[in-house]
Scaffold this active site. Structure first.
Site, PDB file in Angstrom:
ATOM      1  N   HIS A 101     -72.052  33.546  29.452  1.00  0.00           N
ATOM      2  CA  HIS A 101     -72.249  32.177  28.989  1.00  0.00           C
ATOM      3  C   HIS A 101     -71.665  31.939  27.607  1.00  0.00           C
ATOM      4  CE1 HIS A 101     -75.440  30.593  31.980  1.00  0.00           C
ATOM      5  NE2 HIS A 101     -74.687  31.508  32.555  1.00  0.00           N
ATOM      6  N   HIS A 269     -73.052  38.375  40.200  1.00  0.00           N
ATOM      7  CA  HIS A 269     -74.273  38.195  40.981  1.00  0.00           C
ATOM      8  C   HIS A 269     -74.686  39.464  41.735  1.00  0.00           C
ATOM      9  CE1 HIS A 269     -73.909  33.511  41.079  1.00  0.00           C
ATOM     10  NE2 HIS A 269     -74.009  34.016  39.855  1.00  0.00           N
TER      11      HIS A 269
END
EC number: 1.11.1.21
Length: 738
Positions: A101, A269
């Site tokens: 992020h 993920h």
């Protein structure tokens, strides 16, 4: 679209939003948090940077005990703290998300965002809904940052922690380049969007095909407060195909092709889980508005313990795989082998759960390994299964795990380093030897001799070109530079390659003629050096013709890039659709021309006086696009005089807008006789109408400041010509490290 990579060009007007969105502002921190402490009132008294003015971060980084730092970070991964316990006893997934992020705000449209300065510490990013609870990740890192101090910036530490996290769980990492220097306040020149609400407050998605609304440039995220897309689907609608559309657009805006997008998503993920254990209304405000007693932490939760098994972040709940702290093949196996049904998390979020999942494919509970819980997928994950193009890539990676390892490592390296610019800015022992095309590689140049420089200057000035033609060719080459991501600039001479040689703003017909002649005359100089030197020689002559014997500095050694190593699609966003310095406006947008001028000046790293003197000087030199007369307030064009400012501020001129110009062009008449004197654009007249710019222009128009004008122009000209020369500024650090 590139058929080989599945990537779309990022071209188009850089600011095309509806409603007259202000390019440089949008919603500011003051809008979001009006009660925040207004520290900006102290800026007039000096920089907010507490480090010494001569602090050299590259030098400090080279003195870092890099391997000891990595050892400490590895130990931190499994050192679970009771105040924010690690899922599965491992902080690795948490730090991957933090690093992802930090880097993922980068966008190609203007090169802004990214991890390059540690902006995740400040508003608005520290309080974006998509960055929920990452304040705790940064606090977990504080003891490490405190220990190594000035030798590692927060910006570098964020990314290195993500790398170590991947390595500690057996995942692939290509390398690491340090050199990101911290800032100490929120960067004010980044436009994050014009919406009044965050993603979790009902704001509409930025792509609405039914309304013929596309994602506004230069933005990349789909909603205010997101890094990429809404994991629940467009606007919260669990539509995998709509999510696929959003994913493709937003990752393209962040310089990822579709294969990189799938690899990055799947690899990321593979690790960790989402958190939606309870009612999200029990969360308190984000860090920027939190109570003083919380010491900068936000999202305080009153749901049971508020952390560990009771954590609420995105509202989604569960792990993607049954091995959330190991690099495995399980992500694609679970995604593609199972059918999924839409369910609701304990926090009310829409997510997807495998139907009839085998117990061995279930995940361990994050805080009670004796329990098994179903895995889950977000709507964004389901897009990789449902969209035909994404499905084909997913099947490829499912069948070739080594291909996924390589693709993920490369995509992760690109994600976390794209905004650093050329490879010469990378520091440290783990910089990969391999050159990547997205690093815009330029072969090393050779420093020309004084004799070669002198000979070329004489030849090019006698080659039959005007001062303005030589100046603007050099300007066209160098002014592509963006301090945001350190791309563009004169090094490499990409102005002679596609796509730059075909840009309308670069006057292709004239450019071909000048570049051909420069090539004939350059001798031992590289084309990159020769283009800059031609403009520099013209500036020097223009100053002498105006009565000022000044030497315009020139530093050679630039190399020449090749077409093979120039990513044509990637360079598309650098195309100027507005450049006030050449008085060029190809596409009128809802943003005022003078604001676009500020944006261009900001990306070039110019101050207000530098912007002012540079524009005024370029006008009198005749550097306008297609030699337009607008703003050329002199009868001595080609001489470096302060006439632009003298005549602009002359009260004997009255200005009127040209009918049909859209309030973009003006004619200046003699106030007494209505005789036409000058033509101008908004980019010219703003220096007389804006009070601060007028005050600066007045300095350059004053008698006695003619030589100051020349010397200031030469200084900023040289600054722009050398803006991309990291091959000079970083060379000594690479030698020291070696």
């Amino acid at each position: 679209m590139d058929a080989a990579t599945g990537s779309m060009s990022g071209g188009g007007c850089p600011f095309n939003g509806d409603g007259g969105v202000r390019a440089l502002l949008g919603r500011t921190n003051k809008d979001w948090w009006p009660d925040a402490l207004p520290l900006e009132i102290l800026l007039v008294n000096g920089s907010p940077d507490p480090l010494d003015e001569d602090f050299d971060y590259a030098e400090a980084f080279n003195a870092l005990d890099y391997h000891a730092l990595k050892k400490d970070l590895t130990a931190l991964m499994t050192d679970s703290k009771p105040w924010w316990p690690a899922d599965y006893g491992h902080y690795g997934p948490f730090f991957i998300r933090m690093a992802w992020h930090a880097a993922g705000t980068y966008r190609t449209g203007d090169g802004r965002g990214g991890a390059n300065s540690g902006q995740q510490r400040f508003a608005p990013l520290n309080s974006w809904p998509d960055n929920g609870n990452l304040d705790k990740a940064r606090r977990l890192l504080w003891p490490v940052k405190q220990k190594y101090g000035k030798n590692i910036s927060w910006a570098d530490l964020f990314i290195l922690a993500g790398n170590v996290a991947i390595e500690s769980m057996g995942g692939p990492v290509l390398g690491f380049g340090g050199g990101r220097r911290d800032v100490f306040e929120a960067e004010r020149d980044i436009y994050w969007g014009g919406e009044d609400l965050w993603v979790n407050e009902g704001v509409a998605t930025r792509i609405r095909p039914e309304e013929e609304v596309d994602l506004e440039n230069p933005l990349a995220a789909i909603q205010m407060g997101l890094i990429y897309v809404n994991p629940e689907g467009p606007g919260g609608d669990p539509d995998p195909l709509g999510s696929a559309r959003d994913i493709k657009v937003t990752f393209e805006r962040m310089a990822m092709n579709h294969e990189e997008t799938v690899a990055l998503t799947a690899g990321g993920h593979t690790f960790g889980k989402c958190h939606g254990a309870g009612d999200p209304s029990l969360l308190d405000v984000a860090p920027e508005a939190s109570d003083i007693t919380l010491q900068g932490l936000g999202w305080a939760s009153t749901y049971e313990s508020g952390f560990g098994p009771h954590t609420i972040t995105s509202g989604l709940e569960g792990a993607w795989t049954n091995t959330p702290t190991e690099w495995t093949e399980n992500y694609f196996r679970l995604l593609l082998d199972y059918e999924y049904e839409l369910v609701t998390s304990p926090a009310g979020a829409k997510q997807w759960q495998p139907i009839d999942q085998k117990e061995e494919d279930m995940a361990p509970d994050a805080h009670d390994p004796s329990k098994k819980v179903p895995t889950m997928m977000t709507t964004a994950d389901m897009a990789l299964k449902m969209d035909p193009e994404f499905r084909a890539i997913s099947e490829k990676f499912r069948n070739d795990h080594e291909a996924l390892r390589d693709a993920f490592a490369r995509a992760w390296f690109k994600l976390t380093h794209r905004d650093m610019g050329p490879k010469c800015r990378y520091l440290g022992p783990e910089v990969p030897e391999e050159d990547m095309i997205w690093q815009d590689p330029v072969p090393a140049g050779t420093m020309p001799s004084d004799a070669d420089v002198s000979a070329f200057k004489s030849k090019i000035l006698d080659a039959g070109f005007s001062i303005g033609e030589l100046v603007r060719t050099a300007w066209y080459s160098a002014s592509t530079f963006r301090k945001s991501d350190h791309r563009g600039g004169a090094n490499g001479a990409r102005i002679r390659l596609e796509p730059q040689k075909g840009w309308a703003a670069n006057e292709p017909a004239l450019l071909d003629r000048i570049l051909a002649r420069i090539d004939e005359l350059r001798g031992n100089l590289s084309m990159a050096d020769a283009i800059v030197l031609a403009g520099t020689a013209a500036v020097e002559k223009a100053a002498k013709d105006a009565g000022f014997d000044v030497e315009v500095p020139f530093t050679g050694g630039r190399g020449d890039a090749t077409q093979e190593w120039t990513d044509v699609d990637s360079f598309a966003p650098l195309e100027p659709f507005a450049d006030a310095f050449r008085n060029y406006l190809r596409t009128k947008s809802n943003v005022k021309t003078e604001e676009l001028m500020l944006d261009r000046a900001s990306l070039l790293g110019l101050s207000t006086p530098e912007m002012t003197v540079l524009l005024g000087g370029l006008r009198v030199l005749g550097a306008n696009f297609e030699d337009r007369p607008h703003g050329v307030f002199t009868d001595r064009k080609g001489q470096l005089t302060n006439d632009f400012f003298v005549n602009l501020l002359d009260m004997d001129t009255v200005w009127e807008v040209v009918d049909g110009s859209g309030d973009e062009e003006f004619i200046g008449y003699d106030r007494g006789g209505r005789q036409e004197k000058w033509k101008a654009t908004r980019a010219d007249l703003i220096f007389g109408s804006n009070s601060q710019l007028r005050a600066t222009a007045e300095v350059y128009a004053e008698r006695g400041h003619e030589e100051k004008f020349v010397r200031d122009f030469v200084k900023v000209w040289t600054k722009v010509m050398n803006a991309d020369r990291c091959d000079l500024t970083y060379a000594k650090y690479h030698k020291e490290a070696a």
